[in-house]
Design a protein around this motif. Structure first.
Motif, PDB file in Angstrom:
ATOM      1  N   ALA A 173       0.836  -1.205   0.000  1.00  0.00           N
ATOM      2  CA  ALA A 173       0.000   0.000   0.000  1.00  0.00           C
ATOM      3  C   ALA A 173       0.869   1.253   0.000  1.00  0.00           C
ATOM      4  O   ALA A 173       0.566   2.235  -0.694  1.00  0.00           O
ATOM      5  N   LEU A 174       1.956   1.219   0.766  1.00  0.00           N
ATOM      6  CA  LEU A 174       2.865   2.371   0.811  1.00  0.00           C
ATOM      7  C   LEU A 174       3.485   2.629  -0.561  1.00  0.00           C
ATOM      8  O   LEU A 174       3.651   3.783  -0.968  1.00  0.00           O
ATOM      9  N   ASN A 175       3.804   1.578  -1.282  1.00  0.00           N
ATOM     10  CA  ASN A 175       4.365   1.751  -2.629  1.00  0.00           C
ATOM     11  C   ASN A 175       3.378   2.482  -3.539  1.00  0.00           C
ATOM     12  O   ASN A 175       3.764   3.343  -4.345  1.00  0.00           O
ATOM     13  N   GLU A 176       2.099   2.144  -3.413  1.00  0.00           N
ATOM     14  CA  GLU A 176       1.078   2.835  -4.206  1.00  0.00           C
ATOM     15  C   GLU A 176       0.934   4.280  -3.750  1.00  0.00           C
ATOM     16  O   GLU A 176       0.767   5.192  -4.575  1.00  0.00           O
ATOM     17  N   GLU A 177       0.994   4.496  -2.427  1.00  0.00           N
ATOM     18  CA  GLU A 177       0.894   5.858  -1.913  1.00  0.00           C
ATOM     19  C   GLU A 177       2.092   6.703  -2.345  1.00  0.00           C
ATOM     20  O   GLU A 177       1.963   7.910  -2.540  1.00  0.00           O
ATOM     21  N   ASP A 178       3.257   6.069  -2.485  1.00  0.00           N
ATOM     22  CA  ASP A 178       4.426   6.789  -3.005  1.00  0.00           C
ATOM     23  C   ASP A 178       4.146   7.346  -4.398  1.00  0.00           C
ATOM     24  O   ASP A 178       4.531   8.477  -4.724  1.00  0.00           O
ATOM     25  N   GLU A 179       3.478   6.530  -5.222  1.00  0.00           N
ATOM     26  CA  GLU A 179       3.148   6.990  -6.575  1.00  0.00           C
ATOM     27  C   GLU A 179       2.128   8.123  -6.526  1.00  0.00           C
ATOM     28  O   GLU A 179       2.239   9.105  -7.273  1.00  0.00           O
ATOM     29  N   HIS A 180       1.123   7.999  -5.629  1.00  0.00           N
ATOM     30  CA  HIS A 180       0.132   9.075  -5.487  1.00  0.00           C
ATOM     31  C   HIS A 180       0.844  10.387  -5.176  1.00  0.00           C
ATOM     32  O   HIS A 180       0.581  11.423  -5.804  1.00  0.00           O
ATOM     33  N   LEU A 181       1.721  10.334  -4.184  1.00  0.00           N
ATOM     34  CA  LEU A 181       2.416  11.542  -3.749  1.00  0.00           C
ATOM     35  C   LEU A 181       3.284  12.116  -4.859  1.00  0.00           C
ATOM     36  O   LEU A 181       3.298  13.333  -5.089  1.00  0.00           O
ATOM     37  N   MET A 182       4.001  11.266  -5.550  1.00  0.00           N
ATOM     38  CA  MET A 182       4.892  11.721  -6.617  1.00  0.00           C
ATOM     39  C   MET A 182       4.117  12.409  -7.729  1.00  0.00           C
ATOM     40  O   MET A 182       4.492  13.500  -8.191  1.00  0.00           O
ATOM     41  N   GLU A 183       3.003  11.800  -8.163  1.00  0.00           N
ATOM     42  CA  GLU A 183       2.214  12.378  -9.257  1.00  0.00           C
ATOM     43  C   GLU A 183       1.558  13.690  -8.844  1.00  0.00           C
ATOM     44  O   GLU A 183       1.599  14.675  -9.592  1.00  0.00           O
ATOM     45  N   ILE A 184       0.940  13.714  -7.667  1.00  0.00           N
ATOM     46  CA  ILE A 184       0.270  14.930  -7.204  1.00  0.00           C
ATOM     47  C   ILE A 184       1.281  16.063  -7.056  1.00  0.00           C
ATOM     48  O   ILE A 184       1.025  17.206  -7.448  1.00  0.00           O
ATOM     49  N   ARG A 185       2.449  15.756  -6.491  1.00  0.00           N
ATOM     50  CA  ARG A 185       3.490  16.777  -6.335  1.00  0.00           C
ATOM     51  C   ARG A 185       3.944  17.313  -7.704  1.00  0.00           C
ATOM     52  O   ARG A 185       4.109  18.518  -7.891  1.00  0.00           O
ATOM     53  N   GLN A 186       4.124  16.416  -8.651  1.00  0.00           N
ATOM     54  CA  GLN A 186       4.583  16.815  -9.977  1.00  0.00           C
ATOM     55  C   GLN A 186       3.535  17.676 -10.677  1.00  0.00           C
ATOM     56  O   GLN A 186       3.866  18.709 -11.278  1.00  0.00           O
ATOM     57  N   TRP A 187       2.270  17.264 -10.610  1.00  0.00           N
ATOM     58  CA  TRP A 187       1.199  18.056 -11.221  1.00  0.00           C
ATOM     59  C   TRP A 187       1.108  19.438 -10.578  1.00  0.00           C
ATOM     60  O   TRP A 187       0.908  20.440 -11.267  1.00  0.00           O
ATOM     61  N   TYR A 188       1.236  19.474  -9.262  1.00  0.00           N
ATOM     62  CA  TYR A 188       1.149  20.742  -8.534  1.00  0.00           C
ATOM     63  C   TYR A 188       2.266  21.684  -8.971  1.00  0.00           C
ATOM     64  O   TYR A 188       2.027  22.866  -9.247  1.00  0.00           O
ATOM     65  N   GLU A 189       3.491  21.172  -9.051  1.00  0.00           N
ATOM     66  CA  GLU A 189       4.625  22.001  -9.450  1.00  0.00           C
ATOM     67  C   GLU A 189       4.477  22.483 -10.891  1.00  0.00           C
ATOM     68  O   GLU A 189       4.693  23.666 -11.187  1.00  0.00           O
ATOM     69  N   GLN A 190       4.096  21.582 -11.796  1.00  0.00           N
ATOM     70  CA  GLN A 190       3.949  21.952 -13.200  1.00  0.00           C
ATOM     71  C   GLN A 190       2.857  23.006 -13.380  1.00  0.00           C
ATOM     72  O   GLN A 190       3.026  23.970 -14.134  1.00  0.00           O
ATOM     73  N   SER A 191       1.740  22.809 -12.687  1.00  0.00           N
ATOM     74  CA  SER A 191       0.621  23.735 -12.826  1.00  0.00           C
ATOM     75  C   SER A 191       0.971  25.119 -12.287  1.00  0.00           C
ATOM     76  O   SER A 191       0.665  26.142 -12.907  1.00  0.00           O
ATOM     77  N   THR A 192       1.645  25.159 -11.138  1.00  0.00           N
ATOM     78  CA  THR A 192       2.007  26.442 -10.536  1.00  0.00           C
ATOM     79  C   THR A 192       3.023  27.183 -11.389  1.00  0.00           C
ATOM     80  O   THR A 192       2.921  28.401 -11.627  1.00  0.00           O
ATOM     81  N   LEU A 193       4.034  26.471 -11.862  1.00  0.00           N
ATOM     82  CA  LEU A 193       5.048  27.096 -12.704  1.00  0.00           C
ATOM     83  C   LEU A 193       4.457  27.596 -14.022  1.00  0.00           C
ATOM     84  O   LEU A 193       4.858  28.641 -14.543  1.00  0.00           O
ATOM     85  N   ALA A 194       3.502  26.828 -14.562  1.00  0.00           N
ATOM     86  CA  ALA A 194       2.849  27.263 -15.804  1.00  0.00           C
ATOM     87  C   ALA A 194       2.058  28.539 -15.578  1.00  0.00           C
ATOM     88  O   ALA A 194       2.070  29.454 -16.415  1.00  0.00           O
ATOM     89  N   GLN A 195       1.352  28.625 -14.451  1.00  0.00           N
ATOM     90  CA  GLN A 195       0.597  29.855 -14.139  1.00  0.00           C
ATOM     91  C   GLN A 195       1.526  31.049 -14.003  1.00  0.00           C
ATOM     92  O   GLN A 195       1.187  32.166 -14.392  1.00  0.00           O
ATOM     93  N   ALA A 196       2.721  30.813 -13.439  1.00  0.00           N
ATOM     94  CA  ALA A 196       3.671  31.901 -13.232  1.00  0.00           C
ATOM     95  C   ALA A 196       4.390  32.289 -14.503  1.00  0.00           C
ATOM     96  O   ALA A 196       5.150  33.266 -14.525  1.00  0.00           O
ATOM     97  N   GLY A 197       4.148  31.524 -15.575  1.00  0.00           N
ATOM     98  CA  GLY A 197       4.783  31.810 -16.849  1.00  0.00           C
ATOM     99  C   GLY A 197       6.239  31.385 -16.898  1.00  0.00           C
ATOM    100  O   GLY A 197       6.994  31.817 -17.776  1.00  0.00           O
ATOM    101  N   VAL A 198       6.628  30.506 -15.972  1.00  0.00           N
ATOM    102  CA  VAL A 198       8.016  30.045 -15.934  1.00  0.00           C
ATOM    103  C   VAL A 198       8.263  28.959 -16.981  1.00  0.00           C
ATOM    104  O   VAL A 198       9.336  28.873 -17.567  1.00  0.00           O
ATOM    105  N   ILE A 199       7.233  28.132 -17.190  1.00  0.00           N
ATOM    106  CA  ILE A 199       7.371  27.076 -18.194  1.00  0.00           C
ATOM    107  C   ILE A 199       6.224  27.184 -19.200  1.00  0.00           C
ATOM    108  O   ILE A 199       5.227  27.852 -18.945  1.00  0.00           O
TER     109      ILE A 199
END
Length: 243
Positions: free
Chosen positions: A217-243
């Motif tokens: 279960a922890l292995n699956e939760e690791d993937e949840h965390l990794m994907e959510i973190r990545q989406w959050y970073e990409q979305s925020t940077l895109a809004q800021a016009g950085v990427i």
């Protein structure tokens, strides 16, 4: 709902928006100073007494079966406090139930908003399914110990209060997908740490099968965390016009 962050005259929350009135407020505050001396320590003393005299949030229920009582007794005789494991299982059970609801809200938010954020709905649906499976896994673990999964433990009570704010963010129709991503990141960080603790507890108590299930279960939760973190970073940077 999914407009980018913008400046607006509608925001009148800052003191600089009304310099004349704000100065009047400052002058009034200076004119009517407290009539007695103090630094708030008396209030802290009162709060300390409440803390010292308060009852605990709750207790762990006595096992409802002889099998459960026997397993708990064996763990205690071995120098282990089985009630700690039961409490943490109850906490995870409550969180996974809430986590399933969080993903229901988030999926609906993303589908309704038609956001351009880099999010896969199919992946979110898989995460939601895994959260529900984790709920069933924890319920089964409690039953294997002879504990009642419908009994609320102190950890479950506190977890429900702590995660209530995240649930409010996700269920609020005004919040954006990006704001909900940040709330989901908060939830997944806590969830990941909770599963890591369960793995350690089960392993140290010699519950090898349970530890192995929790690690999966922890292995699956690791993937949840990794994907959510990545989406959050990409979305925020895109809004800021950085990427």
């Amino acid at each position: 709902m999914n407009q980018p962050i913008e400046m607006s005259m509608r925001n009148r929350t800052g003191i600089d928006r009304s310099p004349v009135d704000s100065q009047k407020m400052i002058d009034a505050a200076n004119a009517y100073m407290p009539s007695s001396r103090g630094n708030g320590s008396a209030l802290m003393d009162v709060e300390a007494r409440y803390i010292q005299e308060a009852d605990p949030v709750g207790t762990v229920a006595i096992p409802g079966t002889l099998k459960g009582a026997a397993k708990a007794t064996m763990q205690m005789l071995a120098g282990r406090n089985a009630e700690v494991l039961v409490d943490k299982l109850g906490e995870r059970l409550a969180f996974e139930r809430t986590g399933t609801r969080l993903y229901d809200y988030f999926i609906n938010k993303c589908e309704a908003a038609k956001s351009g954020a880099p999010i896969s709905i199919d992946t979110l649906k898989r995460f939601r399914h895994e959260e529900a499976q984790h709920f069933m896994l924890v319920a089964g673990a409690l039953e294997s110990l002879g504990a009642d999964p419908t009994s609320q433990t102190p950890g479950a009570d506190v977890s429900a209060v702590a995660s209530g704010g995240v649930l409010q963010v996700l269920s609020d129709p005004r919040t954006s997908v990006d704001q909900c991503l940040e709330a989901m990141l908060n939830a997944e960080l806590v969830d990941n740490a909770g599963w890591d603790m369960l793995v350690k507890l089960a392993d140290d108590m010699g519950l090898d099968d349970m530890s192995r299930d929790f690690q999966a279960a922890l292995n699956e939760e690791d993937e949840h965390l990794m994907e959510i973190r990545q989406w959050y970073e990409q979305s925020t940077l895109a809004q800021a016009g950085v990427i």
